[in-house]
Design an enzyme around this catalytic site. Structure first.
Site, PDB file in Angstrom:
ATOM      1  N   ALA A  38       0.859  -1.196   0.000  1.00 28.62           N
ATOM      2  CA  ALA A  38       0.000   0.000   0.000  1.00 28.62           C
ATOM      3  C   ALA A  38       0.896   1.248   0.000  1.00 28.62           C
ATOM      4  O   ALA A  38       0.799   2.125   0.861  1.00 28.62           O
ATOM      5  CB  ALA A  38      -0.962  -0.002   1.185  1.00 28.62           C
ATOM      6  N   LEU A  39       1.775   1.286  -0.977  1.00 26.68           N
ATOM      7  CA  LEU A  39       2.862   2.272  -0.968  1.00 26.68           C
ATOM      8  C   LEU A  39       2.375   3.698  -1.238  1.00 26.68           C
ATOM      9  O   LEU A  39       1.460   3.916  -2.012  1.00 26.68           O
ATOM     10  CB  LEU A  39       3.899   1.898  -2.035  1.00 26.68           C
ATOM     11  CG  LEU A  39       4.528   0.512  -1.905  1.00 26.68           C
ATOM     12  CD1 LEU A  39       5.671   0.368  -2.890  1.00 26.68           C
ATOM     13  CD2 LEU A  39       5.010   0.228  -0.497  1.00 26.68           C
ATOM     14  N   HIS A  43       7.203   5.811   1.132  1.00 26.55           N
ATOM     15  CA  HIS A  43       7.966   4.617   0.741  1.00 26.55           C
ATOM     16  C   HIS A  43       8.884   4.933  -0.444  1.00 26.55           C
ATOM     17  O   HIS A  43      10.041   4.507  -0.479  1.00 26.55           O
ATOM     18  CB  HIS A  43       7.022   3.482   0.335  1.00 26.55           C
ATOM     19  CG  HIS A  43       6.141   2.972   1.436  1.00 26.55           C
ATOM     20  ND1 HIS A  43       4.784   3.193   1.458  1.00 26.55           N
ATOM     21  CD2 HIS A  43       6.429   2.260   2.550  1.00 26.55           C
ATOM     22  CE1 HIS A  43       4.272   2.624   2.537  1.00 26.55           C
ATOM     23  NE2 HIS A  43       5.241   2.056   3.218  1.00 26.55           N
ATOM     24  N   GLN A  67       3.476  -9.339  13.467  1.00 27.69           N
ATOM     25  CA  GLN A  67       3.470  -8.039  14.144  1.00 27.69           C
ATOM     26  C   GLN A  67       2.054  -7.509  14.385  1.00 27.69           C
ATOM     27  O   GLN A  67       1.877  -6.363  14.791  1.00 27.69           O
ATOM     28  CB  GLN A  67       4.347  -7.014  13.421  1.00 27.69           C
ATOM     29  CG  GLN A  67       3.856  -6.569  12.053  1.00 27.69           C
ATOM     30  CD  GLN A  67       4.915  -5.772  11.303  1.00 27.69           C
ATOM     31  OE1 GLN A  67       5.898  -6.318  10.816  1.00 27.69           O
ATOM     32  NE2 GLN A  67       4.729  -4.463  11.188  1.00 27.69           N
ATOM     33  N   ASP A 156       8.084   5.799  11.852  1.00 28.78           N
ATOM     34  CA  ASP A 156       8.090   4.764  12.901  1.00 28.78           C
ATOM     35  C   ASP A 156       9.438   4.869  13.620  1.00 28.78           C
ATOM     36  O   ASP A 156      10.318   4.013  13.457  1.00 28.78           O
ATOM     37  CB  ASP A 156       7.894   3.383  12.272  1.00 28.78           C
ATOM     38  CG  ASP A 156       6.541   3.266  11.594  1.00 28.78           C
ATOM     39  OD1 ASP A 156       5.532   3.294  12.300  1.00 28.78           O
ATOM     40  OD2 ASP A 156       6.495   3.186  10.353  1.00 28.78           O
ATOM     41  N   SER A 191       0.821   7.548   5.713  1.00 34.09           N
ATOM     42  CA  SER A 191       0.768   6.206   6.297  1.00 34.09           C
ATOM     43  C   SER A 191      -0.219   5.386   5.487  1.00 34.09           C
ATOM     44  O   SER A 191      -1.264   5.905   5.057  1.00 34.09           O
ATOM     45  CB  SER A 191       0.282   6.291   7.752  1.00 34.09           C
ATOM     46  OG  SER A 191      -0.125   5.026   8.213  1.00 34.09           O
ATOM     47  N   SER A 192       0.079   4.100   5.297  1.00 30.56           N
ATOM     48  CA  SER A 192      -0.851   3.228   4.573  1.00 30.56           C
ATOM     49  C   SER A 192      -2.185   3.166   5.306  1.00 30.56           C
ATOM     50  O   SER A 192      -3.241   3.017   4.695  1.00 30.56           O
ATOM     51  CB  SER A 192      -0.266   1.828   4.441  1.00 30.56           C
ATOM     52  OG  SER A 192       1.016   1.912   3.854  1.00 30.56           O
ATOM     53  N   ARG A 193      -2.151   3.307   6.629  1.00 32.90           N
ATOM     54  CA  ARG A 193      -3.390   3.203   7.417  1.00 32.90           C
ATOM     55  C   ARG A 193      -4.271   4.455   7.293  1.00 32.90           C
ATOM     56  O   ARG A 193      -5.420   4.424   7.726  1.00 32.90           O
ATOM     57  CB  ARG A 193      -3.074   2.922   8.881  1.00 32.90           C
ATOM     58  CG  ARG A 193      -2.610   1.478   9.121  1.00 32.90           C
ATOM     59  CD  ARG A 193      -2.529   1.146  10.596  1.00 32.90           C
ATOM     60  NE  ARG A 193      -2.369  -0.271  10.842  1.00 32.90           N
ATOM     61  CZ  ARG A 193      -1.208  -0.870  11.135  1.00 32.90           C
ATOM     62  NH1 ARG A 193      -0.099  -0.176  11.207  1.00 32.90           N
ATOM     63  NH2 ARG A 193      -1.157  -2.175  11.354  1.00 32.90           N
TER      64      ARG A 193
HETATM   65  O1  PAF Z   1       7.345  -0.403   8.807  1.00 39.15           O
HETATM   66  C1  PAF Z   1       6.833  -1.386   8.217  1.00 39.15           C
HETATM   67  O2  PAF Z   1       6.196  -1.248   7.176  1.00 39.15           O
HETATM   68  C2  PAF Z   1       6.988  -2.753   8.810  1.00 39.15           C
HETATM   69  O3  PAF Z   1       6.966  -2.726  10.209  1.00 39.15           O
HETATM   70  C3  PAF Z   1       8.243  -3.499   8.302  1.00 39.15           C
HETATM   71  C4  PAF Z   1       9.525  -2.787   8.718  1.00 39.15           C
HETATM   72  C5  PAF Z   1       8.196  -3.611   6.783  1.00 39.15           C
HETATM   73  C6  PAF Z   1       8.289  -4.911   8.889  1.00 39.15           C
HETATM   74  O4  PAF Z   1       7.166  -5.646   8.548  1.00 39.15           O
END
Ligand code: PAF
Length: 291
Positions: A38-39, A43, A67, A156, A191-193
């Site tokens: 979801a770039l 990114h 995660q 992040d 953010s993708s979210r």
């Molecule tokens: O930041 C992210 O998108 C994720 O936490 C990562 C570093 C790709 C690990 O899944």
């Protein structure tokens, strides 16, 4: 291995190994920017930073199940692989690793990487599973791709520090580079979210960056930490946020508390914010130095 014009897409660790071997045999240094897809432009900027640091840029798209907690958004996390691959190719990325969960976590898998202390505060307190999942998948990605440099977004920030710690402790020999946070025109961190926000929430969302920047300015001017961060939480709630998980001013290098009423003059700090708007959890952070 399927090949597009300028981007090789690999699905297996063997293909990833063949690619990194071919690059290193040709004397090329590899920069790697891992993603969950979801770039957005944030990114893309990491790929560009990678290309300034190395000869070939690689990325990965893998929505990492370890995660996410059971109640989180693994099933609904935005997925747009074809669109993502086009963006990577346009950014000059030459390799993208898109493994399946079974390729990344083979049957019977029971190995995890855990970073102590740093991974158990702030995000680690609210999402106790999170950094173990991140460290586990990033260490595997490093082993499958063997990059020379890896680029992670400062959006992040705690994740960036956790990865630096892990990379140092495990002796990966990879240079870890932070990429500045990319923002929308109104200041909201990309953010993708953000795709989860409806129109009303999108308008309210900007409060997180606005409050964060004004609070950082107060801390730079010497306002007491607790007064500034409590006021920030109250402002977020007044702006429509359901709750603020944390608004914390910490030392930029360790994320340890300052242990004083005001930030010490000349010390680099980081203000970190996590707040919930409807069903979406937004995080952001900014650096500051007390004048
Ligand atoms: O930041 C992210 O998108 C994720 O936490 C990562 C570093 C790709 C690990 O899944």
């Amino acid at each position: 291995m399927p090949k597009r014009t300028g981007l090789v897409v690999a699905r297996t660790r063997r293909e990833a190994r063949d690619w990194h071997k071919s690059q290193h045999a040709a004397g090329k240094r590899i920069a790697f920017a891992p993603t969950m897809g979801a770039l957005h432009d944030g990114h893309v900027s990491l790929i560009k930073i990678g290309l300034e640091k190395a000869d070939a840029a690689a990325s990965s798209i893998f929505v990492n199940p370890t995660q996410f907690a059971a109640h989180e958004d693994l099933a609904t996390y935005p997925r747009a692989e074809e669109n993502d691959l086009q963006k990577l190719e346009a950014a000059g990325c030459s390799f993208c690793y898109c493994p399946s969960p079974a390729e990344m976590y083979p049957a019977g898998d029971s190995t995890r990487v855990m970073v102590k202390d740093l991974a158990h505060i702030l995000e680690g307190e609210v999402r106790p599973h999170f950094f173990e999942g991140v460290a586990s998948v990033v260490s595997r990605l490093f082993l499958h791709l063997r990059p020379d440099v890896a680029v992670f977004g400062e959006k992040d920030y705690q994740q960036l520090l956790v990865i630096k710690r892990m990379t140092h402790d495990l002796g990966f020999g990879i240079e870890i580079v932070g990429g500045p946070t990319k923002r929308e025109a109104d200041g909201l961190a990309m953010s993708s979210r953000n795709a989860y926000l409806n129109a009303e929430e999108r308008a309210q969302a900007v409060a997180v960056s606005r409050v964060m920047f004004t609070t950082a300015a107060k801390l730079e001017g010497g306002e007491p930490i607790r007064a500034a961060t409590d006021a920030a939480k109250a402002e977020l709630l007044a702006a429509g946020y359901a709750s603020a998980d944390y608004v914390e001013a910490r030392r930029a290098d360790t994320l340890a508390p300052f242990g004083a009423e005001t930030c010490p003059v000349g010390t680099s700090g980081r203000l970190l914010v996590a707040a919930r708007l409807g069903k979406t959890r937004l995080i952001d952070n900014v650096g500051f130095v007390r004048r």
